[in-house]
Structure formats: C-alpha cells, structure tokens
Design a protein around this motif. Sequence first.
Motif, PDB file in Angstrom:
ATOM      1  N   ILE A 353       0.863  -1.179   0.000  1.00 37.38           N
ATOM      2  CA  ILE A 353       0.000   0.000   0.000  1.00 37.38           C
ATOM      3  C   ILE A 353       0.900   1.229   0.000  1.00 37.38           C
ATOM      4  O   ILE A 353       1.735   1.403   0.892  1.00 37.38           O
ATOM      5  CB  ILE A 353      -0.912   0.004   1.239  1.00 37.38           C
ATOM      6  CG1 ILE A 353      -1.797  -1.250   1.248  1.00 37.38           C
ATOM      7  CG2 ILE A 353      -1.772   1.271   1.268  1.00 37.38           C
ATOM      8  CD1 ILE A 353      -2.542  -1.448   2.569  1.00 37.38           C
ATOM      9  N   CYS A 354       0.730   2.085  -1.004  1.00 41.16           N
ATOM     10  CA  CYS A 354       1.611   3.241  -1.153  1.00 41.16           C
ATOM     11  C   CYS A 354       1.171   4.368  -0.209  1.00 41.16           C
ATOM     12  O   CYS A 354      -0.001   4.755  -0.189  1.00 41.16           O
ATOM     13  CB  CYS A 354       1.590   3.723  -2.599  1.00 41.16           C
ATOM     14  SG  CYS A 354       2.920   4.864  -2.994  1.00 41.16           S
ATOM     15  N   ASP A 355       2.113   4.880   0.563  1.00 41.93           N
ATOM     16  CA  ASP A 355       1.787   5.888   1.578  1.00 41.93           C
ATOM     17  C   ASP A 355       1.704   7.310   1.036  1.00 41.93           C
ATOM     18  O   ASP A 355       1.326   8.223   1.766  1.00 41.93           O
ATOM     19  CB  ASP A 355       2.844   5.870   2.694  1.00 41.93           C
ATOM     20  CG  ASP A 355       2.651   4.704   3.649  1.00 41.93           C
ATOM     21  OD1 ASP A 355       1.659   3.974   3.491  1.00 41.93           O
ATOM     22  OD2 ASP A 355       3.502   4.522   4.538  1.00 41.93           O
ATOM     23  N   ALA A 356       2.084   7.530  -0.211  1.00 45.43           N
ATOM     24  CA  ALA A 356       2.088   8.886  -0.748  1.00 45.43           C
ATOM     25  C   ALA A 356       1.695   8.838  -2.224  1.00 45.43           C
ATOM     26  O   ALA A 356       1.933   7.834  -2.903  1.00 45.43           O
ATOM     27  CB  ALA A 356       3.465   9.517  -0.599  1.00 45.43           C
ATOM     28  N   TRP A 379       0.987  -4.652   4.546  1.00 52.67           N
ATOM     29  CA  TRP A 379       2.305  -4.146   4.175  1.00 52.67           C
ATOM     30  C   TRP A 379       2.181  -2.828   3.413  1.00 52.67           C
ATOM     31  O   TRP A 379       1.372  -2.702   2.498  1.00 52.67           O
ATOM     32  CB  TRP A 379       3.041  -5.174   3.317  1.00 52.67           C
ATOM     33  CG  TRP A 379       3.603  -6.295   4.130  1.00 52.67           C
ATOM     34  CD1 TRP A 379       3.004  -7.480   4.435  1.00 52.67           C
ATOM     35  CD2 TRP A 379       4.885  -6.328   4.752  1.00 52.67           C
ATOM     36  NE1 TRP A 379       3.823  -8.246   5.220  1.00 52.67           N
ATOM     37  CE2 TRP A 379       4.994  -7.571   5.425  1.00 52.67           C
ATOM     38  CE3 TRP A 379       5.955  -5.438   4.808  1.00 52.67           C
ATOM     39  CZ2 TRP A 379       6.131  -7.934   6.137  1.00 52.67           C
ATOM     40  CZ3 TRP A 379       7.092  -5.792   5.522  1.00 52.67           C
ATOM     41  CH2 TRP A 379       7.170  -7.021   6.183  1.00 52.67           C
ATOM     42  N   HIS A 380       3.016  -1.867   3.793  1.00 54.87           N
ATOM     43  CA  HIS A 380       3.004  -0.536   3.198  1.00 54.87           C
ATOM     44  C   HIS A 380       4.360  -0.235   2.570  1.00 54.87           C
ATOM     45  O   HIS A 380       5.353  -0.916   2.823  1.00 54.87           O
ATOM     46  CB  HIS A 380       2.712   0.532   4.259  1.00 54.87           C
ATOM     47  CG  HIS A 380       1.280   0.607   4.663  1.00 54.87           C
ATOM     48  ND1 HIS A 380       0.503   1.731   4.468  1.00 54.87           N
ATOM     49  CD2 HIS A 380       0.474  -0.307   5.270  1.00 54.87           C
ATOM     50  CE1 HIS A 380      -0.706   1.515   4.939  1.00 54.87           C
ATOM     51  NE2 HIS A 380      -0.753   0.279   5.439  1.00 54.87           N
ATOM     52  N   ALA A 381       4.389   0.812   1.757  1.00 54.94           N
ATOM     53  CA  ALA A 381       5.641   1.342   1.211  1.00 54.94           C
ATOM     54  C   ALA A 381       5.656   2.844   1.409  1.00 54.94           C
ATOM     55  O   ALA A 381       4.707   3.540   1.050  1.00 54.94           O
ATOM     56  CB  ALA A 381       5.765   1.010  -0.268  1.00 54.94           C
ATOM     57  N   GLY A 409      -0.369   5.287 -15.009  1.00 55.49           N
ATOM     58  CA  GLY A 409      -0.258   6.727 -14.816  1.00 55.49           C
ATOM     59  C   GLY A 409       0.002   7.063 -13.363  1.00 55.49           C
ATOM     60  O   GLY A 409       0.619   6.281 -12.637  1.00 55.49           O
ATOM     61  N   ASP A 410      -0.458   8.234 -12.933  1.00 54.63           N
ATOM     62  CA  ASP A 410      -0.228   8.676 -11.557  1.00 54.63           C
ATOM     63  C   ASP A 410      -0.827   7.690 -10.556  1.00 54.63           C
ATOM     64  O   ASP A 410      -1.845   7.035 -10.817  1.00 54.63           O
ATOM     65  CB  ASP A 410      -0.855  10.056 -11.337  1.00 54.63           C
ATOM     66  CG  ASP A 410      -0.128  11.150 -12.125  1.00 54.63           C
ATOM     67  OD1 ASP A 410       1.011  10.903 -12.569  1.00 54.63           O
ATOM     68  OD2 ASP A 410      -0.715  12.241 -12.293  1.00 54.63           O
ATOM     69  N   ILE A 411      -0.193   7.618  -9.388  1.00 57.84           N
ATOM     70  CA  ILE A 411      -0.629   6.709  -8.322  1.00 57.84           C
ATOM     71  C   ILE A 411      -1.142   7.553  -7.160  1.00 57.84           C
ATOM     72  O   ILE A 411      -0.456   8.475  -6.691  1.00 57.84           O
ATOM     73  CB  ILE A 411       0.526   5.789  -7.844  1.00 57.84           C
ATOM     74  CG1 ILE A 411       0.852   4.752  -8.902  1.00 57.84           C
ATOM     75  CG2 ILE A 411       0.169   5.083  -6.552  1.00 57.84           C
ATOM     76  CD1 ILE A 411       1.762   5.212  -9.975  1.00 57.84           C
ATOM     77  N   ALA A 412      -2.348   7.252  -6.706  1.00 57.73           N
ATOM     78  CA  ALA A 412      -2.924   7.970  -5.570  1.00 57.73           C
ATOM     79  C   ALA A 412      -2.468   7.318  -4.266  1.00 57.73           C
ATOM     80  O   ALA A 412      -2.135   6.139  -4.227  1.00 57.73           O
ATOM     81  CB  ALA A 412      -4.448   7.958  -5.653  1.00 57.73           C
ATOM     82  N   LYS A 413      -2.454   8.106  -3.208  1.00 60.32           N
ATOM     83  CA  LYS A 413      -2.137   7.567  -1.886  1.00 60.32           C
ATOM     84  C   LYS A 413      -3.123   6.451  -1.546  1.00 60.32           C
ATOM     85  O   LYS A 413      -4.327   6.583  -1.758  1.00 60.32           O
ATOM     86  CB  LYS A 413      -2.222   8.680  -0.837  1.00 60.32           C
ATOM     87  CG  LYS A 413      -1.935   8.205   0.582  1.00 60.32           C
ATOM     88  CD  LYS A 413      -2.043   9.352   1.576  1.00 60.32           C
ATOM     89  CE  LYS A 413      -1.791   8.860   2.995  1.00 60.32           C
ATOM     90  NZ  LYS A 413      -1.876   9.963   3.987  1.00 60.32           N
ATOM     91  N   GLY A 414      -2.627   5.350  -1.050  1.00 61.17           N
ATOM     92  CA  GLY A 414      -3.472   4.215  -0.685  1.00 61.17           C
ATOM     93  C   GLY A 414      -3.616   3.170  -1.767  1.00 61.17           C
ATOM     94  O   GLY A 414      -4.142   2.085  -1.515  1.00 61.17           O
ATOM     95  N   GLU A 415      -3.156   3.482  -3.002  1.00 57.33           N
ATOM     96  CA  GLU A 415      -3.186   2.470  -4.055  1.00 57.33           C
ATOM     97  C   GLU A 415      -2.131   1.402  -3.797  1.00 57.33           C
ATOM     98  O   GLU A 415      -1.106   1.639  -3.145  1.00 57.33           O
ATOM     99  CB  GLU A 415      -2.942   3.106  -5.426  1.00 57.33           C
ATOM    100  CG  GLU A 415      -4.138   3.837  -6.001  1.00 57.33           C
ATOM    101  CD  GLU A 415      -3.938   4.156  -7.476  1.00 57.33           C
ATOM    102  OE1 GLU A 415      -3.647   3.209  -8.247  1.00 57.33           O
ATOM    103  OE2 GLU A 415      -4.067   5.337  -7.845  1.00 57.33           O
ATOM    104  N   VAL A 416      -2.378   0.223  -4.355  1.00 58.24           N
ATOM    105  CA  VAL A 416      -1.438  -0.886  -4.218  1.00 58.24           C
ATOM    106  C   VAL A 416      -0.399  -0.811  -5.337  1.00 58.24           C
ATOM    107  O   VAL A 416      -0.744  -0.620  -6.511  1.00 58.24           O
ATOM    108  CB  VAL A 416      -2.170  -2.245  -4.259  1.00 58.24           C
ATOM    109  CG1 VAL A 416      -1.169  -3.401  -4.268  1.00 58.24           C
ATOM    110  CG2 VAL A 416      -3.108  -2.364  -3.059  1.00 58.24           C
ATOM    111  N   VAL A 417       0.855  -0.923  -4.975  1.00 60.97           N
ATOM    112  CA  VAL A 417       1.944  -0.925  -5.944  1.00 60.97           C
ATOM    113  C   VAL A 417       2.768  -2.196  -5.746  1.00 60.97           C
ATOM    114  O   VAL A 417       2.703  -2.843  -4.696  1.00 60.97           O
ATOM    115  CB  VAL A 417       2.855   0.313  -5.782  1.00 60.97           C
ATOM    116  CG1 VAL A 417       2.103   1.581  -6.148  1.00 60.97           C
ATOM    117  CG2 VAL A 417       3.407   0.403  -4.363  1.00 60.97           C
TER     118      VAL A 417
END
Length: 426
Positions: A353-356, A379-381, A409-417
């Motif tokens: 889960i992307c934090d930013a 799990w976060h990043a 494209g752009d990744i929003a906060k909270g998206e899975v990467v």
Amino acid sequence: MTSQRDDHASLRLADARRLIGEAIEPIADTEMVALDAGLGRVLAHDLVSTIDVPAHDNSAMDGYALHSGGRAVARADGRTARLRVIGQALAGRPYAGSVGRDECVRIMTGAMMPSDCDAVVPHEETTAHGDEVEFPREIRAGQHRRRAGEDLAGGAVAIARGRRITPSDLGLAASIGAAMIPVVRRPRVAVFSTGTELRSLAQPLEPGSVHDSNRHTLIGMLARLGVEAIDLGIVGDDPDALEAALKHACSDAIRADAIVTSGGVSAGDADYTRDVMHKLGRVAFWKLAIKPGRPMAFGRVEAVDTRETRGALLFGLPGNPVAVMVVFYALVREALLKLMDARVEPLPCLALICDAPLRKAEGRTEFVRGVAYRADDGWHARIAGAQGSGNLQSMSEANCLIVLDHDRGDIAKGEVVEAWPFEGLV
C-alpha cells in the motif's frame, strides 16, 4: 544480434530483456567442487541420490515404540493395559531384539524403529508405572514413524541442474553423501568506470572531480550474484583508451565472459561507449523506456586485431549511481544468471500500500526507492528520501524498488503498488 542505431527509440523493459536473453549463450564449462564450496554456485547436472533418505524407518518423537495392534482390551477408565518396557533405541544405537505385543521399547527421535514395531507414542501421552507404561486407547498404525526414503528415495533427483545452491541444498546433498558436486564455471565479469572526472578512493579530489562509487557498487552486486568480478579500474573519456580497455578485458590475460561498464553511453560529446562498441563488434543500442536508467548499451565485443582476444558480452550502464543499480537489477542480473546457465525465476515481488501519491508518466517503467514495512492493515511502502538518479543515500536507506509499470499513470495515496525487495535479489 541485430544492430539498432535509432537514438530516438526507447525500448520497453520487457523487449530489452528479451533481446538480451536471445543473445546469451550459457557457459558450458563445468567443474567439481567440494560441497562446502558450492554455496551460490549453479549445479551443472542433476544430483541423484544413491540411497534412501532416511535410510531406515525411524522415530519422529521421543516416546515408546510398539505394535499398534498389540493392545489388550481397554480398561473401564478408557486407557489400555500396561506394556512392559524391555529396552531402548537411541539414534545410532538401535534396539536389536524382538518386541512382543505386550511389550514396548523406549525410543528417541531419529532412532531406528525396532522391526516388530509400527507406531510411536510420545512420552507425554503415557504414564509410567515402574518398568511398565500405560498408553492411550487410540493408537494409529504408522503414527510418528518416518518411513525409509520418505524424504528422498534412492534413484530420485535430489537437486535439479540449474539450481543456485542454497544452504538447505548443502544439507540435502550432505544427507545423500555427496562430498563433491558438479557446478558451472563462474562467469568472469570485467568491471570498469568511464569518466575523466572520476578518482579512485586513494586519490585526492580536485575541483570538478568525484570519487568513483559505481565500480564498488557493481563489484558488490556481482559478488552477491556469485560471479567472479575483475576490477579494471577507471578509464578516462577517450575513445582510444576505452577501446584498449575493452580489448584488454577480452584478452587471454583477463578472459572475461562479460564486461560491465558505467558512464559514457548517453548523447554527450564525451560519451564514446556505443561508437567503440560498433567498431569492435555487434551492438544493440537503445534508450530504454525506464526511469532512472534510460541510456544503456548492450552488445558483444568481437572485432579485434590480436590473436589473443576473444569475444565478451558488453553491458554499458548509465553513469548516475542509482541508474546503475536499477539497470543492473532490471536487466543485467537476469542476463548473468542465464550466462551462468541457472534457472531464472521471476523477481520476487511484493504488493504494498503506497503511503504517498506518485506522479508517473505513461509510456515508461519507473522505479522509486522505497521502504517496505508492516502496519496493522498490511504491508506498506513509504518513499525513501530524494529520488534523483544521483542520490545514492536514498538507495542505501531503501529496502525495495517500487515498480510502476509502463502503461500506468499517476498513483494515488493508498493504491497498491508492486515492489522488488532488495534482500535476496542480488
């Protein structure tokens, strides 16, 4: 290998990986090494067991060995009649006598099963009464007994060829008595950095000069990969010096299977690597559709003017420190594994889960230095420091590379990467 000179084209990462893979011919040379020297080496042939492992039926628990059908009629309190203890079996010291149906043998974990016994009851499930033991009513035939050959049968493949030997493989090979194992010869990889501004660690820095960090990074990554790295130092921005260095790497004195350089592959006035590659051999040069690490040259040094020189693969990496590591992880690592004739598994990948929020241009694969960590919801990043391709400190702080796919494209906060963890990668 086809030649590609279109400087405006940028290859997808997957296409670049495919082109490199098609150009590699695995090393065929093999050697026998002592088992303890085999860690990280690539197994050249299947390792076949000549024995059963374990070699005999044995106990999986400390307890009592008995015949499961030998119980007397259960008593009213739900427990069976007592059995007399007539001996013991220890690991390496089996019980050699016969065991009657009203008898049992004290047995330790790993000890050979007495021939008349087919089950083991753990010590904690019994009650001792002098030289007799009381057992539970339900005893299954075969319980807590390891069968001969249960782990590995004689004639079976213990470890398949192409495997990079792990510590557990060493133990498995030892269990079948393999004191020597066949492995592929280690690839010899010559490494040098290009740039007139570069200085070795022993040299003082002058105005405009910097310490050469890329060579040390590359040698470290090559060492973890298990190849033989040959340090050829620093080569200045001079086409004749670069040509001489490439020929030296391929000479009988070095006999490199591959050459990895850093710097000199972009479009600057002092970037000569691709031109020298065209002069010395076949080349596929591209600008990769990735960030960081867009400029890269790949080819093979072949055309030489001495009898002592033989060919070698050439990976011309960018000069920026982070780009060097990204391109190595993304392309060179897999290529060298193929050269080693190792089975190439997909890179380990984490879903985090992307934090930013992250800005991402479509049409290229982007790599972001991150720190993977565990939180209550999974799990976060988080982003690890400054992301410029020259910011090596953030690469040191990171424990993973966040991989943003070509078409995303752009990744929003909270998206899975997705992310490649560094530990176990190289």
